[in-house]
Design a protein around this motif. Sequence first.
Motif, short mmCIF file in Angstrom:
data_model
loop_
_atom_site.label_atom_id
_atom_site.label_comp_id
_atom_site.label_asym_id
_atom_site.label_seq_id
_atom_site.Cartn_x
_atom_site.Cartn_y
_atom_site.Cartn_z
N PHE A 93 0.79 -1.29 0.02
CA PHE A 93 -0.09 -0.38 0.36
C PHE A 93 1.09 1.49 0.15
CE2 PHE A 93 -3.51 -2.91 1.90
CZ PHE A 93 -3.99 -2.86 1.85
N PRO A 94 2.00 1.29 -1.01
CA PRO A 94 2.70 2.36 -0.94
C PRO A 94 1.83 4.17 -0.79
CG PRO A 94 2.62 1.16 -3.23
CD PRO A 94 2.15 0.60 -2.13
N GLN A 95 1.19 4.06 -1.36
CA GLN A 95 0.09 5.09 -1.81
C GLN A 95 -0.50 5.65 -0.66
OE1 GLN A 95 -1.86 6.25 -5.43
NE2 GLN A 95 -0.88 4.19 -6.33
N ALA A 96 -1.04 5.15 0.37
CA ALA A 96 -1.75 5.13 0.77
C ALA A 96 -0.54 5.46 2.73
CB ALA A 96 -2.45 3.41 1.69
N LYS A 97 0.53 4.85 2.39
CA LYS A 97 1.33 4.91 3.28
C LYS A 97 2.32 6.47 3.44
CE LYS A 97 3.52 2.40 5.85
NZ LYS A 97 3.50 1.69 7.64
N ARG A 98 2.16 6.48 1.70
CA ARG A 98 2.96 7.58 1.76
C ARG A 98 1.67 8.82 2.13
NH1 ARG A 98 6.80 8.86 -1.80
NH2 ARG A 98 8.21 6.62 -2.81
N ARG A 99 1.36 9.11 2.14
CA ARG A 99 -0.47 9.99 2.42
C ARG A 99 -0.12 10.43 3.99
NH1 ARG A 99 -2.52 14.44 2.31
NH2 ARG A 99 -5.02 14.37 2.78
N LEU A 100 -0.70 8.63 4.95
CA LEU A 100 0.18 8.68 7.04
C LEU A 100 1.47 9.39 6.98
CD1 LEU A 100 -0.85 5.23 7.38
CD2 LEU A 100 -2.41 7.19 7.67
N ASN A 101 2.25 9.60 5.33
CA ASN A 101 3.98 9.85 6.39
C ASN A 101 3.53 11.41 5.95
OD1 ASN A 101 6.59 10.95 4.01
ND2 ASN A 101 6.65 9.87 6.22
N GLU A 102 3.36 12.06 4.63
CA GLU A 102 2.88 13.21 4.40
C GLU A 102 2.32 14.01 5.62
OE1 GLU A 102 1.13 15.89 0.55
OE2 GLU A 102 0.98 14.06 1.04
N LEU A 103 0.86 13.30 6.13
CA LEU A 103 0.08 13.97 6.91
C LEU A 103 0.70 14.15 8.21
CD1 LEU A 103 -3.39 12.59 6.21
CD2 LEU A 103 -2.87 15.27 5.98
N GLN A 104 1.85 13.12 8.67
CA GLN A 104 2.37 13.23 10.40
C GLN A 104 3.22 14.41 10.17
OE1 GLN A 104 1.75 11.63 12.92
NE2 GLN A 104 1.41 9.55 12.76
N ALA A 105 4.25 13.98 8.63
CA ALA A 105 4.89 15.09 8.61
C ALA A 105 4.40 16.44 8.88
CB ALA A 105 6.41 14.90 6.85
N GLY A 106 4.01 16.53 7.76
CA GLY A 106 3.11 18.13 7.90
C GLY A 106 2.86 18.25 9.49
N ALA A 115 5.28 15.87 23.81
CA ALA A 115 4.64 14.92 24.46
C ALA A 115 3.54 14.31 24.16
CB ALA A 115 4.63 15.92 26.24
N THR A 116 2.81 15.25 23.74
CA THR A 116 1.14 14.21 22.84
C THR A 116 1.37 15.09 21.34
OG1 THR A 116 0.19 16.67 23.37
CG2 THR A 116 -0.08 14.96 25.28
N ARG A 117 0.59 13.75 20.99
CA ARG A 117 0.23 14.54 19.22
C ARG A 117 -0.33 14.90 18.91
NH1 ARG A 117 1.56 8.06 19.63
NH2 ARG A 117 3.34 7.68 18.29
N GLY A 118 -2.04 15.27 19.81
CA GLY A 118 -2.55 15.75 18.75
C GLY A 118 -3.35 15.00 18.32
N PRO A 119 -5.04 15.63 18.04
CA PRO A 119 -5.93 14.43 17.42
C PRO A 119 -5.58 13.68 16.63
CG PRO A 119 -6.73 16.39 18.08
CD PRO A 119 -5.77 16.62 18.68
N LEU A 120 -4.98 14.71 15.43
CA LEU A 120 -4.50 14.38 13.58
C LEU A 120 -3.86 12.52 13.66
CD1 LEU A 120 -5.32 13.82 10.94
CD2 LEU A 120 -4.09 15.81 10.48
N ALA A 203 -4.61 3.08 -3.98
CA ALA A 203 -5.23 4.96 -4.54
C ALA A 203 -6.92 5.34 -3.48
CB ALA A 203 -4.99 4.98 -5.48
N GLN A 204 -7.42 4.57 -3.28
CA GLN A 204 -8.10 5.07 -3.06
C GLN A 204 -8.21 5.19 -1.66
OE1 GLN A 204 -11.14 5.90 -5.07
NE2 GLN A 204 -10.55 5.27 -6.59
N VAL A 205 -8.11 4.21 -0.96
CA VAL A 205 -7.43 4.57 1.12
C VAL A 205 -6.75 5.42 1.03
CG1 VAL A 205 -6.42 3.48 2.27
CG2 VAL A 205 -7.09 2.32 0.73
N ALA A 206 -5.04 5.72 0.34
CA ALA A 206 -5.11 7.22 -0.16
C ALA A 206 -6.02 8.73 0.19
CB ALA A 206 -3.66 7.11 -0.97
N ALA A 207 -6.77 8.36 -0.72
CA ALA A 207 -7.23 9.26 -1.28
C ALA A 207 -8.84 9.42 0.41
CB ALA A 207 -8.31 9.21 -2.22
N ALA A 208 -9.31 8.83 0.83
CA ALA A 208 -10.28 8.92 1.93
C ALA A 208 -9.26 8.83 3.22
CB ALA A 208 -10.42 6.59 1.77
N LEU A 209 -7.66 9.77 3.28
CA LEU A 209 -7.23 9.73 3.99
C LEU A 209 -6.73 11.68 4.20
CD1 LEU A 209 -4.77 6.94 4.43
CD2 LEU A 209 -6.45 6.40 5.62
N ASP A 210 -8.48 11.93 4.86
CA ASP A 210 -8.36 13.33 4.94
C ASP A 210 -8.20 13.19 6.29
OD1 ASP A 210 -9.69 16.06 3.94
OD2 ASP A 210 -10.72 15.16 5.49
#
Length: 257
Positions: A93-106, A115-120, A203-210
């Motif tokens: 699932f490279p596209q979904a993992k990239r999307r998760l990483n993109e959001l984490q990095a942002g 100390a805490t991550r926040g809800p997202l 790709a659909q999973v990645a797109a759903a990670l809003d």
Amino acid sequence: MTLPAIDWAQPWLAPYRAGGEAAMQAIAHGEGSVAAALQHIRHASGQVWAPDFVGQDALPAGQAYEAHVFRTRTVPTRDNLHDFFNGLVWLAFPQAKRRLNELQAGEIARDGVGATRGPLRDALTLFDENGALLDAPPALWRALAARDWHTLFVGERRLWREARLVLFGHALLEKLVTPRKPITAHVLLPLHGETGPAALDDAQVAAALDPLRLGRKPFVPLPVLGVPGWCRDNEAAQFYDDPQVFRPLTGRGIPGA
């Protein structure tokens, strides 16, 4: 370097079996590290979306892991099962993992590593480590969302022949190397109630990670050994008479999709 034995015949490993067995063979034949074995499989598969896998020593001291992955498009990898399964999910699932990483990095770029991550970031981490994807008939989705375990696993058991559950979380896959009844996945709810094969499409999973949707934690818990065919003991209906594992829905309601 060796890894613990993995029973690749287990049904939850079916999506990862080909790559996993090939990587284990590469390690056994002298690739030398999990990173090298995963990199070998990446090249052999021709997967263009997947990152390069590098040794853990490529991560500079003090550098946030997610920020480093985003910046370099490489995944520092330790010689353990946790990172081994992380690599297999990246390959599947490279596209979904990239999307998760993109959001984490942002989030890290905006708020730093506190100390805490926040809800997202909490939601991103939960899905990355313990998430699952389900394509199932609507009746199964309704029962799952309501935590109506008897309907889900006994009354509508025949409908599981039409369902597909794919475990996405690499920590979840690691835990299931030694299966235990309480192990629970967090299933991503279908976007706008939609079901079908798109639920398992990278790709659909990645797109759903809003990010706004993820902040509401759109997940429902699923004890994975309750899935028909995933545990011999669950052929008896009494298997589900365990409120410590198959817990009823609380007053908090169903998470928003």
